[in-house]
Scaffold this active site. Structure first.
Site, short mmCIF file in Angstrom:
data_model
loop_
_atom_site.label_atom_id
_atom_site.label_comp_id
_atom_site.label_asym_id
_atom_site.label_seq_id
_atom_site.Cartn_x
_atom_site.Cartn_y
_atom_site.Cartn_z
N GLU A 163 0.80 -1.24 0.00
CA GLU A 163 0.00 0.00 0.00
C GLU A 163 0.83 1.28 0.00
O GLU A 163 0.61 2.17 0.82
CB GLU A 163 -0.97 -0.04 1.19
N GLU A 270 -6.30 -10.61 -0.89
CA GLU A 270 -7.07 -10.36 0.34
C GLU A 270 -8.57 -10.32 0.03
O GLU A 270 -9.30 -9.44 0.47
CB GLU A 270 -6.64 -9.04 0.99
O1 9MR Z 1 -7.14 -7.95 8.80
C1 9MR Z 1 -6.13 -7.17 9.42
C2 9MR Z 1 -6.60 -6.66 10.77
O2 9MR Z 1 -6.77 -7.75 11.67
C3 9MR Z 1 -5.59 -5.68 11.35
O3 9MR Z 1 -6.09 -5.10 12.53
C4 9MR Z 1 -5.27 -4.60 10.32
C5 9MR Z 1 -4.16 -3.70 10.79
O4 9MR Z 1 -2.96 -4.43 10.92
O5 9MR Z 1 -4.84 -5.18 9.10
C6 9MR Z 1 -5.80 -6.01 8.51
O6 9MR Z 1 -5.27 -6.51 7.29
C7 9MR Z 1 -4.97 -5.55 6.30
C8 9MR Z 1 -3.80 -6.08 5.50
O7 9MR Z 1 -2.72 -6.35 6.35
C9 9MR Z 1 -3.37 -5.08 4.42
N1 9MR Z 1 -4.48 -4.71 3.59
C10 9MR Z 1 -5.70 -4.30 4.25
C11 9MR Z 1 -6.11 -5.36 5.27
C12 9MR Z 1 -7.43 -5.01 5.93
O8 9MR Z 1 -7.27 -3.87 6.69
#
Ligand code: 9MR
Length: 382
Positions: A163, A270
């Site tokens: 990102e 994802e």
């Molecule tokens: O699903 C993840 C959530 O449990 C965490 O709190 C969050 C922050 O670390 O990240 C979420 O996963 C993200 C992923 O790592 C990157 N793309 C977006 C995802 C959804 O927020």
């Protein structure tokens, strides 16, 4: 009305009439997702400590039955794996790697460089002052070498940078410390260090909302710049955090056509489909954006009505049909969680809601969306 080719006629009729028991039977009758996809791409899920410790037994059973690749939802993020200067905590990441190895799975590492979930100390020197460019580059390299090096030969592919590109104009997020201080050089350094630490690992750039053409163009430009530096980059991860009606399926189709035309492999990294209303223009997955809870924004607390259940199945059907169409470009499709209970969408962009974004319900039972995904994969290969 869709057909249910793998069901006996009576069950198919009942399923078409949307009788609850038939819906459950349809789901139970669906073959494994990984079997339906085995000539097309890998399929997997993001997993958490409940799975890798074995505590969530029915979740583990779903993973074993349906998936051949896993990604740690959180265990390898900087704040978890490297919480303090000089202190690493590999416990959960080691557990995840062992879990995947035991089951012969393709293990994805997520993620080495991200503006989110990186502790503030990373960008400060010992006196708490903003760190110099050289010192930050060295800190990044040390982190990447340590994490990738530990799992050399065990983690098969890495989301190296996550990102880094803005939604609005496809440029680098120079408002975030990584890119304010290092610019594109930071991205190059992360890819170079990852390759040095494990020359056999695949390396990806990962981002959301690639279905937005401006963002997609920015992501492709960055990936091309990485390649132009002579660095290894195997593919682009397209997160696909979807809603029932966003993005349009044509935009999803165009995304993979464009990634192919630019000469990159693609991973769907994802995948999920939120069925809940979204405030304002919240799309994508910017985790820093949230708003307070409200009951009218949480309409399915007691269960998902049959019409929405079918709409979700239909959405998964069209998404998997597009992924299957692009199987020469798409190497992997990973769902962001195993069951609806795991999904981050229960907490974003509004906390405490009940979403139904995945293929398995809160009791780890297959939903009609699973059968629809399987059917789309099978239909594409007929
Ligand atoms: O699903 C993840 C959530 O449990 C965490 O709190 C969050 C922050 O670390 O990240 C979420 O996963 C993200 C992923 O790592 C990157 N793309 C977006 C995802 C959804 O927020």
């Amino acid at each position: 009305m869709h057909t249910f080719p793998f069901l006996p006629p009576l069950l198919a009729l009942a399923a078409a009439l949307n009788l609850p028991s038939a819906v459950a039977a349809e789901a139970a009758a669906a073959p494994a997702l990984k079997t339906a996809a085995d000539k097309l791409f890998l399929v997997g899920a993001a997993v958490g400590p409940g799975h890798t410790s074995g505590r969530d037994k029915s979740g583990v059973a779903v993973i074993e039955q349906h998936f051949n690749t896993i990604t740690p939802e959180n265990a390898m993020k900087w704040e978890r794996i490297h919480p303090k200067p000089g202190r690493y905590d590999f416990k959960l990441a080691d557990q995840l790697v062992e879990f995947g190895q035991k089951r012969g799975m393709f293990i994805v590492g997520h993620t080495l460089m991200w503006h989110s979930q990186t502790p503030a100390w990373v960008f400060e020197d010992e006196a708490g002052q903003p760190i110099s460019r050289e010192a930050l580059l060295e800190r990044l390299r040390e982190h990447v070498r340590t994490v990738v090096g530990r799992y050399r030969g065990k983690v098969h592919g890495w989301d190296v940078v996550n990102e880094a590109i803005r939604d609005e104009d496809g440029t680098l997020r120079t408002d975030k410390p990584w890119y304010a201080i290092l610019g594109e050089e930071g991205v190059f350094a992360a890819f170079a260090a990852a390759h040095e630490a494990d020359p056999d690992a695949e390396l990806y750039y990962n981002d959301y909302s690639l279905d937005n053409p401006v963002k997609r163009a920015g992501v492709i430009k960055l990936a091309q710049a990485i390649r132009a530096r002579g660095l290894r980059i195997d593919g682009i991860g397209s997160q696909e955090h979807c809603l029932l009606h966003w993005p349009q399926i044509e935009a999803v189709d165009q995304t993979y056509a464009d990634l192919k035309a630019a000469g990159f492999k693609a991973m769907v990294t994802e995948l999920d489909v939120s069925v809940l209303p979204r405030p304002g223009n919240y799309t994508g997955a910017e985790v820093s954006r949230r708003q307070a809870s409200s009951r009218d924004m949480d309409p399915y607390r007691k269960g998902l009505p049959a019409a929405q259940q079918q709409a979700l199945a239909q959405r998964y059907r069209e998404l998997f049909a597009v992924f299957a169409k692009h199987h020469d470009t798409i190497q992997r499709v990973t769902l962001w969680g195993v069951s609806d209970a795991d999904s981050w969408l229960n907490g974003w962009p509004i906390r405490g809601r009940t979403d139904y974004a995945l293929l398995f319900d809160r009791e780890d039972r297959a939903k009609p969306a699973l059968a629809a995904a399987v059917d789309a994969l099978q239909t594409a290969q007929r």
